[in-house]
Write a protein that holds these residues in place. Structure first.
Motif, PDB file in Angstrom:
ATOM      1  N   LYS A 411       0.856  -1.179   0.000  1.00 29.27           N
ATOM      2  CA  LYS A 411       0.000   0.000   0.000  1.00 29.27           C
ATOM      3  C   LYS A 411       0.899   1.238   0.000  1.00 29.27           C
ATOM      4  O   LYS A 411       1.092   1.890   1.023  1.00 29.27           O
ATOM      5  CB  LYS A 411      -0.899  -0.001   1.237  1.00 29.27           C
ATOM      6  CG  LYS A 411      -1.723  -1.268   1.423  1.00 29.27           C
ATOM      7  CD  LYS A 411      -2.698  -1.497   0.257  1.00 29.27           C
ATOM      8  CE  LYS A 411      -3.584  -2.706   0.542  1.00 29.27           C
ATOM      9  NZ  LYS A 411      -4.484  -3.016  -0.601  1.00 29.27           N
ATOM     10  N   GLY A 412       1.475   1.531  -1.150  1.00 28.43           N
ATOM     11  CA  GLY A 412       2.365   2.670  -1.234  1.00 28.43           C
ATOM     12  C   GLY A 412       3.807   2.235  -1.369  1.00 28.43           C
ATOM     13  O   GLY A 412       4.109   1.174  -1.935  1.00 28.43           O
ATOM     14  N   GLY A 413       4.722   3.071  -0.832  1.00 34.12           N
ATOM     15  CA  GLY A 413       6.145   2.797  -0.950  1.00 34.12           C
ATOM     16  C   GLY A 413       6.821   2.670   0.394  1.00 34.12           C
ATOM     17  O   GLY A 413       6.200   2.267   1.393  1.00 34.12           O
ATOM     18  N   ALA A 414       8.101   3.044   0.439  1.00 35.72           N
ATOM     19  CA  ALA A 414       8.884   2.873   1.659  1.00 35.72           C
ATOM     20  C   ALA A 414       8.314   3.696   2.816  1.00 35.72           C
ATOM     21  O   ALA A 414       8.326   3.249   3.961  1.00 35.72           O
ATOM     22  CB  ALA A 414      10.339   3.260   1.394  1.00 35.72           C
ATOM     23  N   LYS A 415       7.843   4.895   2.527  1.00 31.47           N
ATOM     24  CA  LYS A 415       7.264   5.735   3.574  1.00 31.47           C
ATOM     25  C   LYS A 415       6.056   5.058   4.198  1.00 31.47           C
ATOM     26  O   LYS A 415       5.899   5.012   5.423  1.00 31.47           O
ATOM     27  CB  LYS A 415       6.871   7.091   2.998  1.00 31.47           C
ATOM     28  CG  LYS A 415       6.203   8.045   3.998  1.00 31.47           C
ATOM     29  CD  LYS A 415       5.929   9.379   3.333  1.00 31.47           C
ATOM     30  CE  LYS A 415       5.223  10.343   4.294  1.00 31.47           C
ATOM     31  NZ  LYS A 415       3.847   9.892   4.605  1.00 31.47           N
ATOM     32  N   GLU A 416       5.200   4.507   3.365  1.00 32.65           N
ATOM     33  CA  GLU A 416       3.989   3.845   3.849  1.00 32.65           C
ATOM     34  C   GLU A 416       4.323   2.561   4.614  1.00 32.65           C
ATOM     35  O   GLU A 416       3.637   2.214   5.575  1.00 32.65           O
ATOM     36  CB  GLU A 416       3.048   3.537   2.677  1.00 32.65           C
ATOM     37  CG  GLU A 416       2.333   4.743   2.114  1.00 32.65           C
ATOM     38  CD  GLU A 416       3.245   5.669   1.302  1.00 32.65           C
ATOM     39  OE1 GLU A 416       2.878   6.842   1.108  1.00 32.65           O
ATOM     40  OE2 GLU A 416       4.324   5.196   0.861  1.00 32.65           O
ATOM     41  N   PHE A 417       5.398   1.892   4.182  1.00 32.81           N
ATOM     42  CA  PHE A 417       5.805   0.707   4.948  1.00 32.81           C
ATOM     43  C   PHE A 417       6.244   1.106   6.349  1.00 32.81           C
ATOM     44  O   PHE A 417       5.914   0.451   7.338  1.00 32.81           O
ATOM     45  CB  PHE A 417       6.939  -0.051   4.258  1.00 32.81           C
ATOM     46  CG  PHE A 417       7.449  -1.210   5.074  1.00 32.81           C
ATOM     47  CD1 PHE A 417       6.745  -2.398   5.133  1.00 32.81           C
ATOM     48  CD2 PHE A 417       8.612  -1.093   5.822  1.00 32.81           C
ATOM     49  CE1 PHE A 417       7.184  -3.459   5.915  1.00 32.81           C
ATOM     50  CE2 PHE A 417       9.067  -2.149   6.609  1.00 32.81           C
ATOM     51  CZ  PHE A 417       8.354  -3.332   6.648  1.00 32.81           C
ATOM     52  N   GLY A 418       7.003   2.190   6.450  1.00 29.54           N
ATOM     53  CA  GLY A 418       7.418   2.682   7.759  1.00 29.54           C
ATOM     54  C   GLY A 418       6.242   3.026   8.642  1.00 29.54           C
ATOM     55  O   GLY A 418       6.243   2.740   9.847  1.00 29.54           O
ATOM     56  N   GLU A 419       5.217   3.618   8.057  1.00 28.53           N
ATOM     57  CA  GLU A 419       4.013   3.947   8.821  1.00 28.53           C
ATOM     58  C   GLU A 419       3.295   2.673   9.266  1.00 28.53           C
ATOM     59  O   GLU A 419       2.789   2.595  10.401  1.00 28.53           O
ATOM     60  CB  GLU A 419       3.087   4.808   7.973  1.00 28.53           C
ATOM     61  CG  GLU A 419       3.652   6.192   7.686  1.00 28.53           C
ATOM     62  CD  GLU A 419       2.823   6.968   6.669  1.00 28.53           C
ATOM     63  OE1 GLU A 419       1.934   6.340   6.036  1.00 28.53           O
ATOM     64  OE2 GLU A 419       3.068   8.178   6.488  1.00 28.53           O
ATOM     65  N   ALA A 420       3.250   1.681   8.388  1.00 28.19           N
ATOM     66  CA  ALA A 420       2.610   0.411   8.748  1.00 28.19           C
ATOM     67  C   ALA A 420       3.370  -0.274   9.879  1.00 28.19           C
ATOM     68  O   ALA A 420       2.761  -0.851  10.792  1.00 28.19           O
ATOM     69  CB  ALA A 420       2.534  -0.500   7.524  1.00 28.19           C
ATOM     70  N   LEU A 421       4.706  -0.210   9.835  1.00 28.85           N
ATOM     71  CA  LEU A 421       5.513  -0.795  10.900  1.00 28.85           C
ATOM     72  C   LEU A 421       5.254  -0.079  12.219  1.00 28.85           C
ATOM     73  O   LEU A 421       5.104  -0.719  13.268  1.00 28.85           O
ATOM     74  CB  LEU A 421       6.995  -0.728  10.543  1.00 28.85           C
ATOM     75  CG  LEU A 421       7.980  -1.169  11.628  1.00 28.85           C
ATOM     76  CD1 LEU A 421       7.768  -2.637  11.989  1.00 28.85           C
ATOM     77  CD2 LEU A 421       9.428  -0.924  11.188  1.00 28.85           C
ATOM     78  N   GLY A 422       5.202   1.268  12.181  1.00 31.65           N
ATOM     79  CA  GLY A 422       4.943   2.026  13.401  1.00 31.65           C
ATOM     80  C   GLY A 422       3.602   1.663  14.019  1.00 31.65           C
ATOM     81  O   GLY A 422       3.509   1.490  15.240  1.00 31.65           O
ATOM     82  N   ALA A 423       2.579   1.540  13.181  1.00 32.77           N
ATOM     83  CA  ALA A 423       1.249   1.170  13.678  1.00 32.77           C
ATOM     84  C   ALA A 423       1.265  -0.239  14.262  1.00 32.77           C
ATOM     85  O   ALA A 423       0.635  -0.510  15.296  1.00 32.77           O
ATOM     86  CB  ALA A 423       0.226   1.276  12.553  1.00 32.77           C
ATOM     87  N   TYR A 424       2.017  -1.130  13.614  1.00 32.82           N
ATOM     88  CA  TYR A 424       2.116  -2.511  14.099  1.00 32.82           C
ATOM     89  C   TYR A 424       2.785  -2.558  15.462  1.00 32.82           C
ATOM     90  O   TYR A 424       2.334  -3.265  16.376  1.00 32.82           O
ATOM     91  CB  TYR A 424       2.884  -3.357  13.088  1.00 32.82           C
ATOM     92  CG  TYR A 424       3.186  -4.757  13.553  1.00 32.82           C
ATOM     93  CD1 TYR A 424       2.218  -5.756  13.487  1.00 32.82           C
ATOM     94  CD2 TYR A 424       4.442  -5.093  14.067  1.00 32.82           C
ATOM     95  CE1 TYR A 424       2.489  -7.050  13.924  1.00 32.82           C
ATOM     96  CE2 TYR A 424       4.723  -6.367  14.505  1.00 32.82           C
ATOM     97  CZ  TYR A 424       3.736  -7.348  14.426  1.00 32.82           C
ATOM     98  OH  TYR A 424       4.003  -8.619  14.874  1.00 32.82           O
ATOM     99  N   LEU A 425       3.866  -1.786  15.636  1.00 33.80           N
ATOM    100  CA  LEU A 425       4.593  -1.787  16.907  1.00 33.80           C
ATOM    101  C   LEU A 425       3.767  -1.143  18.015  1.00 33.80           C
ATOM    102  O   LEU A 425       3.846  -1.559  19.172  1.00 33.80           O
ATOM    103  CB  LEU A 425       5.930  -1.068  16.744  1.00 33.80           C
ATOM    104  CG  LEU A 425       6.947  -1.745  15.814  1.00 33.80           C
ATOM    105  CD1 LEU A 425       8.182  -0.881  15.654  1.00 33.80           C
ATOM    106  CD2 LEU A 425       7.322  -3.125  16.322  1.00 33.80           C
ATOM    107  N   ASP A 426       2.983  -0.116  17.670  1.00 29.33           N
ATOM    108  CA  ASP A 426       2.112   0.501  18.672  1.00 29.33           C
ATOM    109  C   ASP A 426       1.062  -0.493  19.160  1.00 29.33           C
ATOM    110  O   ASP A 426       0.702  -0.501  20.346  1.00 29.33           O
ATOM    111  CB  ASP A 426       1.416   1.727  18.082  1.00 29.33           C
ATOM    112  CG  ASP A 426       2.372   2.897  17.875  1.00 29.33           C
ATOM    113  OD1 ASP A 426       3.462   2.879  18.489  1.00 29.33           O
ATOM    114  OD2 ASP A 426       2.039   3.797  17.095  1.00 29.33           O
TER     115      ASP A 426
END
Length: 433
Positions: A411-426
């Motif tokens: 769903k997007g690129g590297a920026k969106e992956f980082g956001e997905a990771l942050g949400a997952y860790l939260d």
């Protein structure tokens, strides 16, 4: 928690053939000895080596312990809740969290009955920290690409001639395959199914380099390479399958069996399978397939499940620990383990040496083909192997719950992956530990 003298009930898979060996190990564990070592592992297959060592060494004793999470177990031991193990053999030992907990093993390499050149060089290098060899490689696996062989569905000719099959090879073969009128209801392949691990290994070959992050970042990666990988994936899916939706519809309708079964039935041209799983198939079933090692540009990514051995700092039983390692890292010992595995039918539940190819080149190239005839002429080139990057302790969970699902449908690129990771860790804060 370290569970001494017995295997955790939730180990990776049952190994019935080794049950009698566990009983023998427990019996030997009751003997008195002044030179005993505690071996901690997350690999039940190591029990075979423990049993063989104990049965051939009167003056030393190895007592086996199992831990689902070695990093957590070592942390507990250093906190005084459990005694430090004398030897550790397991996965994920090369991360930053553990690298300062092992002593240098350089003094052993000259006295192992072998030397540095006996090991696969890339694997040995993966166990170094600065000038010190703190870990010794035990075994490894790679991802295989399977095609059916023999009968009306003989499709071995679609595989490339050499030992390595790249994404480019698989793409061009799939396009040829799908263009044939008789294959109108079949598909070539997709790294998105039926084994999505090909996605992750492809990302490694593309330079994405998912790895252990610093401090609380948990995971790091090459953002530019991830952007390029996502573009390549979308282009591949578009040219081979039309769209992600089309791929998903085909998979939902047809791909309900294991990948190799879909290849055997003719529904798909290729499937991916870890070597440690493939060689657990009965020989007659393996004979129905041809295989290549998944890779690219002369490189074969080693799966993250590679086993390494180390000796923790401050542990007791050093004499027995070093004696075991000197004995273990010897081609004659590995051949004896292969014979023993065959005799007790452990081949039915464990491939090769501790579930994989031996880290000793001579064993994999000259001895293992005697026990696995389909390896003859199809061995992984030693100069091609690329070890996995150091990964966080919770990598297995992060990979299954976040990385593979996201790469499968980005769903997007590297920026969106980082956001997905942050949400997952939260949502899963315990993963940061």
């Amino acid at each position: 928690m370290i569970q001494r003298g017995r295997w955790h009930p939730h180990s990776r898979r049952p190994i019935p053939a080794l049950a009698s060996l566990l009983a023998l190990a427990l019996l030997l564990g009751s003997c008195s000895t002044s030179r005993k070592a505690i071996l901690l592992t997350d690999s039940p297959e190591i029990l075979l080596a423990v049993e063989l060592f104990n049965s051939t060494h009167d003056s030393f004793l190895i007592e086996a312990s199992y831990a689902e999470n070695i990093a957590n177990s070592l942390a507990r031991a250093e906190g005084g809740k459990d005694g430090l193990p004398s030897i550790v053999i397991g996965r994920g030992l090369n991360g930053a969290a553990l690298s300062d907990r092992f002593i240098s093993l350089d003094h052993l390499l000259g006295g192992l009955g072998t030397d540095r050149t006996a090991f696969y060089p890339a694997l040995l290098a993966a166990g170094r920290r600065g000038p010190d060899q703190i870990l010794l490689p035990v075994s490894f696996n790679a991802l295989l690409v399977l095609a059916s062989r023999g009968g009306e569905r003989d499709r071995e000719a679609f595989l490339p001639p050499g030992p390595i099959a790249s994404i480019s090879d698989l793409k061009s073969a799939s396009l040829r395959f799908s263009s044939l009128p008789e294959n109108s209801s079949a598909r070539g392949f997709s790294p998105r199914w039926p084994d999505r691990d090909m996605l992750f290994q492809w990302s490694r070959l593309s330079g994405v380099a998912f790895r252990e992050g610093q401090e609380r970042k948990v995971l790091a990666w090459n953002a530019d390479a991830l952007e390029g990988f996502i573009s390549s994936l979308k282009e591949l899916v578009s040219s081979v399958s039309g769209s992600i939706d089309a791929e998903d519809a085909f998979a939902f309708k047809y791909l309900r069996a294991p990948g190799y079964k879909n290849v055997e039935s003719g529904r798909i041209l290729f499937a991916a399978m870890a070597s440690g799983d493939y060689f657990l198939l009965p020989p007659l079933e393996r004979a129905r397939f041809a295989f290549r090692y998944f890779g690219g540009e002369g490189k074969i990514p080693i799966l993250e499940t590679a086993l390494f051995a180390g000796i923790p700092r401050g542990s007791r039983g050093r004499a027995a620990a070093e004696k075991f390692l000197r004995w273990f890292f010897n081609p004659e010992t590995h051949e004896a383990l292969l014979r023993r595995s065959r005799d007790v039918r452990a081949f039915e539940s464990s491939f090769g040496i501790a579930g994989g190819f031996s880290s000793l080149v001579e064993v994999t190239e000259s001895i293992m083909p005697k026990y696995y005839s389909d390896l003859s002429g199809m061995l992984p080139p030693k100069e091609s192997l690329v070890p996995a990057e150091a990964l966080p302790p919770s990598w297995k969970r992060i990979k299954e719950e976040l990385v593979l699902p996201w790469l499968s449908d980005p769903k997007g690129g590297a920026k969106e992956f980082g956001e997905a990771l942050g949400a997952y860790l939260d949502k899963n804060p315990e993963v940061r530990k």
